[in-house]
Design an enzyme around this catalytic site. Structure first.
Site, PDB file in Angstrom:
ATOM      1  N   GLY A   1       0.818  -1.201   0.000  1.00 24.46           N
ATOM      2  CA  GLY A   1       0.000   0.000   0.000  1.00 24.46           C
ATOM      3  C   GLY A   1       0.854   1.254   0.000  1.00 24.46           C
ATOM      4  N   CYS A   2       0.253   2.380  -0.356  1.00 28.67           N
ATOM      5  CA  CYS A   2       1.014   3.630  -0.487  1.00 28.67           C
ATOM      6  C   CYS A   2       1.498   4.144   0.869  1.00 28.67           C
ATOM      7  CB  CYS A   2       0.187   4.675  -1.221  1.00 28.67           C
ATOM      8  SG  CYS A   2      -1.477   4.936  -0.552  1.00 28.67           S
TER       9      CYS A   2
END
Length: 322
Positions: free
Chosen positions: A131-132
């Protein structure tokens, strides 16, 4: 040439992935699947690709014609697809959703953070793209975990651009609400925390502290700017040495003496890290582009490793700067 397919081609991460792959010297896009846009030109959705891409969306899935398949789908859809389709044995898969990020005996996906799992990624058939927020925060903490220094709760504040919410309009993504505004969401319960803890425990088996993470919505389009606070009596010079040593062979993570800002990383696959010591508190500043290092750029980085290419191929991008 590496022949690539994309499923879920209409969102922001898919758009960035298409931009990267059409300019990648070793890659050819065979199909971009989108059931809602089948038959439409790619440029009908991703308008910035005029003159660069003459492909159209399709609802077909010629999996036997490709070497790598990217999933840019909503969370849950990759798992459904994997369970309902016959996947060619040799097809490599890179999933940008969160379906397979947590290790399980039920799947063989490798967690694709190259700065943590480079060797495993190089030989992997299936990779789960991180995920970012998780990418930005982990890169700020991995060297400390490597040296068994994470023994207390870690305080994290991070602000993300509006593209982090995805392309589908929502109440908090309208310009009139988001512009000149900030807000907190999912305080202490963001979905990326489990994957952060998983990675830290991989390096520091004794890690059982909390990641006290407060995410913020920013009024800018892209980027993540995170500040992390860790208590330690170790001198700053020694900590900087640890970070530089940990990332010495990584092309995209840079330890910077001066204070950093978001525009230095926007439109790149870089992560910049700045370190400061204030008494017993270590301040770690980490920033990335959420759509590139936090998503599509990292996916291409993983593809490069999986196909034994130099890791920066197709990823030498110009920062926006201004």
């Amino acid at each position: 040439m590496i022949k690539a397919g994309i499923i879920g081609g209409a969102g922001y991460t898919a758009g960035e992935l298409i931009r990267l792959l059409i300019n990648h010297p070793e890659t050819e896009i065979v199909f971009i699947n989108s059931t809602s846009n089948a038959g439409n030109k790619i440029t009908d959705v991703h308008e910035g690709l005029y003159g660069e891409c003459d492909l159209a969306f399709t609802d077909e899935l010629p999996l036997e014609d490709i070497d790598v398949l990217f999933f840019c789908t909503a969370h849950g859809d990759t798992k459904k697809f994997m369970e309902s389709h016959n996947i060619p044995e040799e097809l490599k898969i890179i999933d940008l959703s969160m379906d397979y990020r947590i290790a399980s005996p039920d799947h063989d996906f490798i967690y694709g953070l190259p700065e943590l799992n480079r060797r495993a990624t190089c030989t992997a058939k299936h990779v789960a793209n991180p995920g970012c927020f998780a990418t930005c925060i982990q890169l700020g903490l991995l060297p400390l975990a490597k040296h068994l220094m994470l023994n207390e709760d870690v305080m994290v504040n991070a602000i993300t651009g509006s593209t982090g919410a995805g392309v589908k309009p929502g109440a908090t993504s309208h310009f009139s609400w988001r512009n000149n505004n900030m807000s907190v969401y999912k305080a202490f319960e963001h979905q990326h925390v489990p994957e952060i803890k998983q990675s830290l425990k991989q390096l520091q088996n004794s890690f059982d502290a909390e990641i006290d993470f407060i995410p913020y919505r920013g009024d800018f389009p892209r980027g993540i700017f995170a500040t992390l606070v860790v208590k330690t009596k170790v001198a700053l010079e020694e900590i900087v040495r640890m970070y530089e040593e940990y990332y010495a062979k990584d092309s995209f993570v840079h330890i910077v003496d001066k204070n950093i800002d978001l525009k230095q990383v926007v439109n790149t696959n870089k992560c910049l890290i700045h370190l400061e010591k204030h008494g017993d508190k270590l301040l770690i500043i980490s920033c990335i582009d959420n759509l590139l290092k936090g998503a599509s750029g990292q996916a291409v980085h993983n593809m490069n490793l999986m196909f034994n290419l130099e890791e920066t191929v197709g990823l030498r991008l110009k920062p926006s700067a201004f």
